[in-house]
Design a protein around this motif. Structure first.
Motif, PDB file in Angstrom:
ATOM      1  N   ALA A 113       0.852  -1.233  -0.026  1.00 51.64           N
ATOM      2  CA  ALA A 113      -0.100   0.062  -0.106  1.00 51.64           C
ATOM      3  C   ALA A 113       0.863   1.241  -0.215  1.00 51.64           C
ATOM      4  CB  ALA A 113      -0.918  -0.039   1.178  1.00 51.64           C
ATOM      5  N   ARG A 114       0.948   1.815  -0.890  1.00 56.14           N
ATOM      6  CA  ARG A 114       1.839   3.054  -1.138  1.00 56.14           C
ATOM      7  C   ARG A 114       1.561   4.387  -0.474  1.00 56.14           C
ATOM      8  NH1 ARG A 114      -0.594   6.923  -4.741  1.00 56.14           N
ATOM      9  NH2 ARG A 114       1.427   7.602  -5.466  1.00 56.14           N
ATOM     10  N   ASP A 115       2.262   5.122  -0.389  1.00 62.50           N
ATOM     11  CA  ASP A 115       1.831   6.565   0.374  1.00 62.50           C
ATOM     12  C   ASP A 115       0.995   7.314  -0.455  1.00 62.50           C
ATOM     13  OD1 ASP A 115       3.861   5.664   2.221  1.00 62.50           O
ATOM     14  OD2 ASP A 115       5.574   6.913   1.498  1.00 62.50           O
ATOM     15  N   GLY A 118      -3.544   3.667  -2.492  1.00 62.56           N
ATOM     16  CA  GLY A 118      -3.183   2.943  -3.686  1.00 62.56           C
ATOM     17  C   GLY A 118      -2.586   1.405  -3.143  1.00 62.56           C
ATOM     18  N   THR A 119      -3.000   0.448  -4.132  1.00 59.80           N
ATOM     19  CA  THR A 119      -2.609  -0.891  -3.630  1.00 59.80           C
ATOM     20  C   THR A 119      -2.169  -1.736  -4.697  1.00 59.80           C
ATOM     21  OG1 THR A 119      -4.520  -0.766  -1.757  1.00 59.80           O
ATOM     22  CG2 THR A 119      -3.338  -2.854  -2.621  1.00 59.80           C
ATOM     23  N   LEU A 120      -1.058  -2.560  -4.410  1.00 59.09           N
ATOM     24  CA  LEU A 120      -0.537  -3.487  -5.280  1.00 59.09           C
ATOM     25  C   LEU A 120      -0.625  -4.777  -4.530  1.00 59.09           C
ATOM     26  CD1 LEU A 120       0.910  -5.004  -7.844  1.00 59.09           C
ATOM     27  CD2 LEU A 120       2.965  -4.221  -6.691  1.00 59.09           C
ATOM     28  N   ASP A 154       8.461   4.991  -9.034  1.00 62.05           N
ATOM     29  CA  ASP A 154       7.401   6.265  -8.595  1.00 62.05           C
ATOM     30  C   ASP A 154       6.087   5.625  -7.912  1.00 62.05           C
ATOM     31  OD1 ASP A 154       5.952   4.215 -10.521  1.00 62.05           O
ATOM     32  OD2 ASP A 154       5.940   5.895 -12.276  1.00 62.05           O
ATOM     33  N   MET A 155       6.009   4.081  -7.592  1.00 63.71           N
ATOM     34  CA  MET A 155       5.052   3.731  -6.886  1.00 63.71           C
ATOM     35  C   MET A 155       3.386   3.813  -7.573  1.00 63.71           C
ATOM     36  SD  MET A 155       6.595   2.590  -4.485  1.00 63.71           S
ATOM     37  CE  MET A 155       5.687   1.979  -3.018  1.00 63.71           C
ATOM     38  N   LEU A 156       3.549   4.003  -8.753  1.00 60.14           N
ATOM     39  CA  LEU A 156       2.520   3.950  -9.839  1.00 60.14           C
ATOM     40  C   LEU A 156       2.355   2.839 -10.719  1.00 60.14           C
ATOM     41  CD1 LEU A 156       2.370   7.749 -10.706  1.00 60.14           C
ATOM     42  CD2 LEU A 156       0.848   6.663  -9.056  1.00 60.14           C
ATOM     43  N   SER A 157       3.717   2.584 -11.198  1.00 59.45           N
ATOM     44  CA  SER A 157       3.838   1.475 -12.119  1.00 59.45           C
ATOM     45  C   SER A 157       5.115   0.537 -11.407  1.00 59.45           C
ATOM     46  CB  SER A 157       4.220   1.663 -13.398  1.00 59.45           C
ATOM     47  OG  SER A 157       5.366   2.491 -13.606  1.00 59.45           O
ATOM     48  N   TYR A 158       5.318  -0.811 -11.728  1.00 58.35           N
ATOM     49  CA  TYR A 158       6.138  -1.615 -11.124  1.00 58.35           C
ATOM     50  C   TYR A 158       6.584  -2.609 -12.055  1.00 58.35           C
ATOM     51  CZ  TYR A 158       2.466  -5.255 -10.859  1.00 58.35           C
ATOM     52  OH  TYR A 158       1.388  -5.992 -11.247  1.00 58.35           O
ATOM     53  N   ASP A 173      -3.196  -0.105  -8.110  1.00 57.92           N
ATOM     54  CA  ASP A 173      -4.789   0.290  -7.859  1.00 57.92           C
ATOM     55  C   ASP A 173      -4.985   1.533  -7.223  1.00 57.92           C
ATOM     56  OD1 ASP A 173      -7.290   0.585  -7.753  1.00 57.92           O
ATOM     57  OD2 ASP A 173      -7.894  -1.212  -6.504  1.00 57.92           O
ATOM     58  N   LEU A 174      -5.131   2.753  -7.827  1.00 60.75           N
ATOM     59  CA  LEU A 174      -4.992   3.997  -7.163  1.00 60.75           C
ATOM     60  C   LEU A 174      -6.534   4.227  -6.452  1.00 60.75           C
ATOM     61  CD1 LEU A 174      -2.871   6.359  -9.292  1.00 60.75           C
ATOM     62  CD2 LEU A 174      -2.370   4.674  -7.414  1.00 60.75           C
ATOM     63  N   ASN A 175      -7.523   3.309  -6.943  1.00 63.02           N
ATOM     64  CA  ASN A 175      -8.996   3.542  -6.380  1.00 63.02           C
ATOM     65  C   ASN A 175      -8.934   3.227  -4.642  1.00 63.02           C
ATOM     66  OD1 ASN A 175      -9.967   4.741  -8.410  1.00 63.02           O
ATOM     67  ND2 ASN A 175     -10.128   2.697  -9.471  1.00 63.02           N
TER      68      ASN A 175
END
Length: 228
Positions: A113-115, A118-120, A154-158, A173-175
């Protein structure tokens, strides 16, 4: 002029690196995770928060056995700020052997769970790894341990690596409202799913990006050569 600019760039790089405060957290299966700073979330078939998986430590690995009931969950969370600083990337790696997985879905789950929310989340069965949120699935050789590694700047893509080989790219998943923690373990409750899995290690942190590190080393060597 060049020397002054180079000194300023190197000084700025050191300051930026210090401000970013790289970190490293590792669980190596030497004790139960809650004894090493992790938060344990668990429950049994009665839904009372008791019981959880049958646990053991075997040869430096955490074994989680929920074969007795699909109503068992047993997960471990580490809460802290995760996002990398400038010139760094985040990594999360784990080695896992799913010895048995019964039911229509995987029981062994990791969550990042990024700062800023958002969750991966990735699920590992005995013959595949997949992302329910992203709708992709990759096959795995069953019955043997596999090493996984997630990297992101960037904690948006990986990027996902399996057994040291690049497997695919993906996105957070930014939702999701989850924020600032990582988790692993038997993460599925119900659905007719049970499992037996052995976790060798779970590690995460931030490290300098290879390109930035190489550039810094090159400029530092050039600066020292100019000073001679």
């Amino acid at each position: 002029m060049f020397r002054r600019a180079l000194v300023l760039w190197l000084t700025g790089s050191v300051v930026a690196g210090a401000a970013a405060a790289p970190y490293y957290v590792a669980y190596e299966g030497n004790d139960f995770p809650e004894n090493e700073g992790w938060e344990r979330l668990y429950g049994d078939e009665n839904g009372e928060g008791n019981g959880g998986a049958t646990r053991s430590l075997v040869n430096g690995e955490l074994v989680l056995d929920s074969l007795r009931s699909p109503q068992i969950y047993d997960s471990y969370l580490f809460r802290r700020a995760l996002n990398p600083g400038p010139g760094e990337f985040f990594f999360f790696e784990w080695r896992l052997n799913v010895l048995a997985n019964n039911g229509p879905a995987a029981d062994s789950i990791i969550t990042i769970a990024r700062d800023g929310r958002g969750t991966l989340s990735l699920q590992v069965g005995n013959a595949d790894v997949y992302s329910e949120r992203e709708f992709w699935r990759l096959p795995l050789m069953p019955g043997v341990p596999h090493a996984f590694r997630v990297e992101s700047a960037d904690m948006l893509s990986y990027s996902l690596y399996v057994d040291g080989t690049f497997a695919r790219n993906g996105i957070w998943d930014l939702n999701s409202l989850n924020e600032s923690y990582v988790g692993f373990g038997d993460g599925r409750l119900g659905g007719g799913v049970t499992s037996l899995a052995s976790w060798d290690y779970v590690r995460f942190g931030t490290v300098p990006e290879p390109a930035a590190s190489a550039l810094g080393s090159m400029l530092l060597a050039l600066f020292l050569r100019i000073r001679k």
